[in-house]
Enzyme design. Sequence first.
Site, PDB file in Angstrom:
ATOM      1  N   ASP A  47      17.370 -53.995 -34.074  1.00  0.00           N
ATOM      2  CA  ASP A  47      16.297 -53.052 -33.757  1.00  0.00           C
ATOM      3  C   ASP A  47      15.385 -53.016 -34.974  1.00  0.00           C
ATOM      4  O   ASP A  47      15.846 -52.782 -36.096  1.00  0.00           O
ATOM      5  CB  ASP A  47      16.859 -51.643 -33.524  1.00  0.00           C
ATOM      6  CG  ASP A  47      17.653 -51.540 -32.222  1.00  0.00           C
ATOM      7  OD1 ASP A  47      17.727 -52.531 -31.489  1.00  0.00           O
ATOM      8  OD2 ASP A  47      18.205 -50.457 -31.958  1.00  0.00           O
ATOM      9  N   ASP A  73      17.829 -48.622 -20.653  1.00  0.00           N
ATOM     10  CA  ASP A  73      18.368 -47.567 -21.525  1.00  0.00           C
ATOM     11  C   ASP A  73      18.874 -46.416 -20.655  1.00  0.00           C
ATOM     12  O   ASP A  73      18.210 -45.371 -20.555  1.00  0.00           O
ATOM     13  CB  ASP A  73      17.267 -47.069 -22.476  1.00  0.00           C
ATOM     14  CG  ASP A  73      16.643 -48.197 -23.282  1.00  0.00           C
ATOM     15  OD1 ASP A  73      17.393 -49.020 -23.838  1.00  0.00           O
ATOM     16  OD2 ASP A  73      15.402 -48.276 -23.338  1.00  0.00           O
TER      17      ASP A  73
HETATM   18  O1  1PR Z   1      10.056 -49.929 -23.630  1.00  0.00           O
HETATM   19  O2  1PR Z   1       9.455 -52.307 -23.331  1.00  0.00           O
HETATM   20  O3  1PR Z   1       8.612 -51.050 -25.283  1.00  0.00           O
HETATM   21  O4  1PR Z   1      10.985 -51.680 -25.112  1.00  0.00           O
HETATM   22  C1  1PR Z   1      11.513 -50.909 -26.145  1.00  0.00           C
HETATM   23  C2  1PR Z   1      12.848 -51.505 -26.492  1.00  0.00           C
HETATM   24  O5  1PR Z   1      13.325 -50.842 -27.645  1.00  0.00           O
HETATM   25  C3  1PR Z   1      13.878 -51.326 -25.390  1.00  0.00           C
HETATM   26  O6  1PR Z   1      14.617 -52.511 -25.263  1.00  0.00           O
HETATM   27  C4  1PR Z   1      14.770 -50.204 -25.901  1.00  0.00           C
HETATM   28  O7  1PR Z   1      16.119 -50.437 -25.545  1.00  0.00           O
HETATM   29  C5  1PR Z   1      14.608 -50.325 -27.402  1.00  0.00           C
HETATM   30  N1  1PR Z   1      14.675 -49.029 -28.104  1.00  0.00           N
HETATM   31  C6  1PR Z   1      13.726 -48.061 -28.075  1.00  0.00           C
HETATM   32  N2  1PR Z   1      14.112 -47.052 -28.871  1.00  0.00           N
HETATM   33  C7  1PR Z   1      15.286 -47.383 -29.404  1.00  0.00           C
HETATM   34  C8  1PR Z   1      16.071 -46.581 -30.340  1.00  0.00           C
HETATM   35  O8  1PR Z   1      17.188 -46.952 -30.728  1.00  0.00           O
HETATM   36  N3  1PR Z   1      15.538 -45.447 -30.756  1.00  0.00           N
HETATM   37  N4  1PR Z   1      16.788 -49.290 -29.208  1.00  0.00           N
HETATM   38  C9  1PR Z   1      15.653 -48.623 -28.912  1.00  0.00           C
HETATM   39  C10 1PR Z   1      17.661 -49.641 -28.325  1.00  0.00           C
HETATM   40  C11 1PR Z   1      19.846 -50.258 -28.241  1.00  0.00           C
HETATM   41  C12 1PR Z   1      20.318 -51.575 -28.655  1.00  0.00           C
HETATM   42  C13 1PR Z   1      21.456 -51.454 -29.615  1.00  0.00           C
HETATM   43  C14 1PR Z   1      22.716 -51.379 -28.818  1.00  0.00           C
HETATM   44  C15 1PR Z   1      23.944 -51.717 -29.602  1.00  0.00           C
HETATM   45  N5  1PR Z   1      18.774 -49.868 -29.062  1.00  0.00           N
HETATM   46  O9  1PR Z   1      19.320 -52.283 -29.269  1.00  0.00           O
HETATM   47  O10 1PR Z   1      21.389 -52.570 -30.390  1.00  0.00           O
HETATM   48  O11 1PR Z   1      22.842 -50.071 -28.277  1.00  0.00           O
HETATM   49  O12 1PR Z   1      24.146 -50.812 -30.630  1.00  0.00           O
HETATM   50  P1  1PR Z   1      25.612 -50.615 -31.219  1.00  0.00           P
HETATM   51  O13 1PR Z   1      26.329 -51.901 -31.062  1.00  0.00           O
HETATM   52  O14 1PR Z   1      25.395 -50.272 -32.666  1.00  0.00           O
HETATM   53  O15 1PR Z   1      26.217 -49.499 -30.448  1.00  0.00           O
HETATM   54  P2  1PR Z   1       9.720 -51.187 -24.311  1.00  0.00           P
END
Ligand code: 1PR
Length: 549
Positions: free
Chosen positions: A242, A401
């Site tokens: 991320d 998500d």
């Molecule tokens: O909506 O098309 O602009 O895409 C935004 C992207 O950013 C989406 O794929 C969304 O999942 C991601 N995103 C937005 N905000 C966050 C955040 O964390 N605040 N991250 C975010 C999503 C989830 C995974 C993470 C897994 C594994 N993060 O990326 O890597 O949950 O984590 P872990 O193994 O540590 O538990 P758009």
Amino acid sequence: MPKVYLLDYVAGNVRSLVNAIEKCGYVVEWIRSPEDVPKAEKLILPGVGHFGHCLSQLSAAGFLPAIRAHIDAGKPFMGICVGLQALFSSSAEDADCPGICLIPGSLDRFDDSVKAVPHIGWNNASCPTNPTLYGLSPDSKYYYVHSYKYPYVKGELESHGWAVATGTYGTETFVGAVAKGNVLATQFHPEKSGVAGLRVIRSFLDGSGAKALAEHLPQESNIAAELVPKDGLTRRVIACLDVRTNDQGDLVVTKGDQYDVREKGSDRNVRNLGKPVEMAKKYYEQGADEVTFLNITSFRDCPVADLPMLEILRRTSETVFVPLTIGGGIRDTVDVDGTKVSALEIATMYFKSGADKVSIGSDAVIAAEEYYNAGKTLFGNTAIEQISKAYGNQAVVVSIDPKRVYVPKQEATRHATLKTKFPGPKGEEYCWYACTIKGGRETRDLDVVELTQAVEAMGAGEILLNCIDKDGTNSGFDLELINQVKGAVRIPVIASSGAGNPGHFDEVFRETTTDAALGAGMFHRGEYTVQQVKDYLAGKKLVVRKFEG
Ligand code: 1PR
């Protein structure tokens, strides 16, 4: 440096191929018109996406006779992916569009009744009669991404003089590579197959593959039969980064707890876990089968052409020879100067910078809602439809998500529920998963079954299944969620969120039919390496790709 000529006719990620060729010590020159083909000594036809789209573009530009003449003149020729398919007479993907017809036969689609299609991941390319054909090795794995294949019938192509390497997906054995005389074609992507793939490219470029083939006396296939691995796809392990700008303006890899990426202390700084390009390289060298970048804040105030992720991809693709996915901000946008930029144009910039897949989040949820509001009608104007039409389904991932919503009984909601082993705070025995947008900040009245089925209908090729409840908890994947989504769609699903140790990967591969598993925090914090996860899985007798240094 010696030169190799690449045919420039079709959209797709050719940057990785160029990087791979340069890594082998060659420079690339582009062929942009049929008149230029005769100057090519070595010619490569890369290909992604749709058979008909590829062949009709080649045909309209007048390339087909020129390619045929190059091959007939005995000059080295290599086709990759659709570049292999193009050598056959036809494909069920577009029955009206003839191929180059160098090899008689028609491609058909993988059967998706019992397995996910597209066939995405690491599989064999084994040639029992010539195990080291063009540097192939029975011990190596190669990266495939395709829905159509030429079914392998023992002896058929061999009787026309072709050496054939195969892979097996489910019960279907297909042609993974063919070679004869001056021609080599691979269904897999050598430029995305790590060191094993670079070996194949090098043996084509330096002529050693063709020379060895010419000198090779075919063996009886049963002589080397024990060299043919029986397994199909390996268990795919993905590292996810991320990425966002921190409060100091630096681009950093971060990681949230249930999507909160700020430190718990009073200053609430964005958690900074390292630099994106360096970390991607580290995970590649640890054996990650893919690397995913999620640009979690989409760099909202930045001119599109300067999107920082473009540079990150360019630099990463110079050293990372496995598939790269980029997500975040793939949607129709208005640039800072007021110009409209379509999602397809943004995706194109990412592909040209080295991405193999784009991942769409919020925009997919909105598109799915409109799809249902219109009575399940497809208008062809969504980002998913437009990008998959131009680049193929395999290039479009939908990242979800979801959040768990508890209900006391099934009738309490119109949504697809499941009976959970983990009852809610009031003892609720049922739950459903609500889709969210804007990084989990807004919950919509759409469940994961509705979303995944809608995006599959639109042409998405893969689902990246996060889970807000599990994200950053180190408590293991949400197996119930994964099984529900796997039961709803036929495209591959990547399990994400919650991985805290190698045992969680073993658990998700055994207790669900997930096609891949992704980890983030446990790798970033240095608790485990990707290599340790794979060693653990191998110790549990699950097939994984070994990193070849
Ligand atoms: O909506 O098309 O602009 O895409 C935004 C992207 O950013 C989406 O794929 C969304 O999942 C991601 N995103 C937005 N905000 C966050 C955040 O964390 N605040 N991250 C975010 C999503 C989830 C995974 C993470 C897994 C594994 N993060 O990326 O890597 O949950 O984590 P872990 O193994 O540590 O538990 P758009």
